[in-house]
Design a protein around this motif. Sequence first.
Motif, short mmCIF file in Angstrom:
data_model
loop_
_atom_site.label_atom_id
_atom_site.label_comp_id
_atom_site.label_asym_id
_atom_site.label_seq_id
_atom_site.Cartn_x
_atom_site.Cartn_y
_atom_site.Cartn_z
N TRP A 9 -70.80 65.35 -68.16
CA TRP A 9 -70.84 64.21 -67.25
C TRP A 9 -71.24 62.93 -68.00
CZ3 TRP A 9 -68.68 62.28 -63.41
CH2 TRP A 9 -69.27 61.28 -62.62
N VAL A 10 -72.25 63.03 -68.84
CA VAL A 10 -72.67 61.89 -69.65
C VAL A 10 -71.52 61.45 -70.56
CG1 VAL A 10 -74.23 61.15 -71.50
CG2 VAL A 10 -75.13 62.39 -69.52
N LEU A 11 -70.84 62.40 -71.18
CA LEU A 11 -69.71 62.09 -72.04
C LEU A 11 -68.60 61.38 -71.27
CD1 LEU A 11 -68.41 62.35 -74.86
CD2 LEU A 11 -67.44 64.53 -74.09
N VAL A 12 -68.28 61.86 -70.07
CA VAL A 12 -67.27 61.21 -69.23
C VAL A 12 -67.67 59.77 -68.94
CG1 VAL A 12 -66.33 61.15 -66.87
CG2 VAL A 12 -66.27 63.27 -68.19
N CYS A 13 -68.93 59.57 -68.58
CA CYS A 13 -69.40 58.21 -68.27
C CYS A 13 -69.29 57.30 -69.49
CB CYS A 13 -70.84 58.25 -67.75
SG CYS A 13 -71.00 59.00 -66.12
N LEU A 14 -69.70 57.77 -70.65
CA LEU A 14 -69.66 56.95 -71.86
C LEU A 14 -68.24 56.66 -72.32
CD1 LEU A 14 -72.61 58.55 -73.89
CD2 LEU A 14 -72.59 56.32 -72.74
N VAL A 15 -67.39 57.67 -72.34
CA VAL A 15 -66.01 57.47 -72.78
C VAL A 15 -65.26 56.56 -71.80
CG1 VAL A 15 -63.78 58.63 -73.18
CG2 VAL A 15 -65.88 59.60 -74.13
N SER A 16 -65.46 56.79 -70.52
CA SER A 16 -64.81 55.93 -69.51
C SER A 16 -65.31 54.49 -69.63
CB SER A 16 -65.08 56.46 -68.10
OG SER A 16 -64.53 57.74 -67.94
N GLY A 17 -66.60 54.32 -69.88
CA GLY A 17 -67.15 52.98 -70.06
C GLY A 17 -66.57 52.29 -71.28
N ALA A 69 -73.28 51.05 -69.64
CA ALA A 69 -73.54 50.75 -68.23
C ALA A 69 -73.15 51.87 -67.27
CB ALA A 69 -72.83 49.45 -67.84
N PRO A 70 -72.06 52.61 -67.51
CA PRO A 70 -71.72 53.68 -66.56
C PRO A 70 -72.74 54.81 -66.47
CG PRO A 70 -69.78 53.02 -67.76
CD PRO A 70 -70.96 52.34 -68.42
N GLY A 74 -73.44 57.14 -63.37
CA GLY A 74 -73.58 58.59 -63.47
C GLY A 74 -74.86 59.09 -62.84
N ALA A 75 -75.95 58.34 -63.00
CA ALA A 75 -77.22 58.73 -62.39
C ALA A 75 -77.14 58.69 -60.87
CB ALA A 75 -78.34 57.82 -62.90
N VAL A 76 -76.50 57.64 -60.33
CA VAL A 76 -76.34 57.54 -58.87
C VAL A 76 -75.53 58.72 -58.35
CG1 VAL A 76 -75.29 56.17 -57.00
CG2 VAL A 76 -76.60 55.03 -58.81
N VAL A 77 -74.45 59.05 -59.03
CA VAL A 77 -73.61 60.17 -58.59
C VAL A 77 -74.40 61.48 -58.67
CG1 VAL A 77 -71.54 61.53 -59.11
CG2 VAL A 77 -71.43 59.04 -59.14
N LEU A 78 -75.16 61.67 -59.74
CA LEU A 78 -75.96 62.90 -59.85
C LEU A 78 -76.98 63.03 -58.73
CD1 LEU A 78 -76.70 63.30 -63.67
CD2 LEU A 78 -75.41 64.85 -62.19
N VAL A 79 -77.62 61.93 -58.38
CA VAL A 79 -78.64 61.95 -57.32
C VAL A 79 -77.99 62.26 -55.97
CG1 VAL A 79 -80.23 60.49 -56.00
CG2 VAL A 79 -80.30 60.49 -58.50
N LEU A 80 -76.83 61.67 -55.71
CA LEU A 80 -76.18 61.83 -54.40
C LEU A 80 -75.26 63.04 -54.31
CD1 LEU A 80 -75.23 58.12 -53.62
CD2 LEU A 80 -77.23 59.41 -52.83
N SER A 81 -74.88 63.65 -55.42
CA SER A 81 -73.89 64.73 -55.38
C SER A 81 -74.32 65.99 -54.65
CB SER A 81 -73.41 65.07 -56.79
OG SER A 81 -74.42 65.66 -57.54
N PRO A 82 -75.60 66.31 -54.56
CA PRO A 82 -75.96 67.51 -53.79
C PRO A 82 -75.74 67.37 -52.27
CG PRO A 82 -77.68 67.00 -55.35
CD PRO A 82 -76.75 65.83 -55.33
N LEU A 83 -75.57 66.15 -51.79
CA LEU A 83 -75.33 65.97 -50.36
C LEU A 83 -74.02 66.65 -49.97
CD1 LEU A 83 -76.24 62.18 -50.05
CD2 LEU A 83 -77.67 64.14 -49.48
N PRO A 84 -73.97 67.21 -48.77
CA PRO A 84 -72.73 67.87 -48.35
C PRO A 84 -71.61 66.84 -48.17
CG PRO A 84 -74.35 67.87 -46.57
CD PRO A 84 -75.01 67.29 -47.77
N ILE A 85 -70.58 66.98 -48.99
CA ILE A 85 -69.47 66.04 -48.96
C ILE A 85 -68.18 66.84 -48.98
CG2 ILE A 85 -68.33 64.19 -50.26
CD1 ILE A 85 -71.23 63.55 -51.30
N ALA A 86 -67.27 66.48 -48.09
CA ALA A 86 -66.03 67.25 -47.95
C ALA A 86 -65.00 66.90 -49.01
CB ALA A 86 -65.45 67.02 -46.55
N LEU A 87 -64.93 65.65 -49.40
CA LEU A 87 -63.87 65.21 -50.31
C LEU A 87 -64.39 65.01 -51.73
CD1 LEU A 87 -62.25 62.50 -48.03
CD2 LEU A 87 -61.39 64.81 -48.45
#
Length: 159
Positions: A9-17, A69-70, A74-87
Amino acid sequence: MLALPLGQWVLVCLVSGAMAAALMNIPMYVQPQGYQPAYVAAAGLRRCDPTDVSQALAVAVHQVTGTVAPLLYGAVVLVLSPLPIALSLNGVPTIPHLVGIAVLTLFIYFFFERVAMPRAGGSLREEATPIVRQWALSTFIYGVTLALLIPAMVRILVL
């Protein structure tokens, strides 16, 4: 839930950034203020006049900031990802993804507008309004670019 382990996940954020920062050179150069926001950002770090900043430093600040910066996203997504999300978008939960992009985009804009621009000052102070407007557009484009790149990068890594 996020489909990648933390390291990937960190690699994706850095490469995408890094890719988004490189792509941002195009809209920055075609806008009226050109690459001036990068000079202002570098000058804000050095607390000097933007005209005293070398092109190499302006490019380095732009690329490093755009790459790192990403991690906030990535940190925001990690914090919120355990929430039940359908999509999800290729394994990235949709709502945390959109919230993360919004948080990152707003943070980049306000940091530049409230910190870098006032600290840089100098010869570009009179041009502050058009430079900040250009920065707003550039930041929006960067956010949209990341919003598209990150799920694509996750898809590449997961396959």
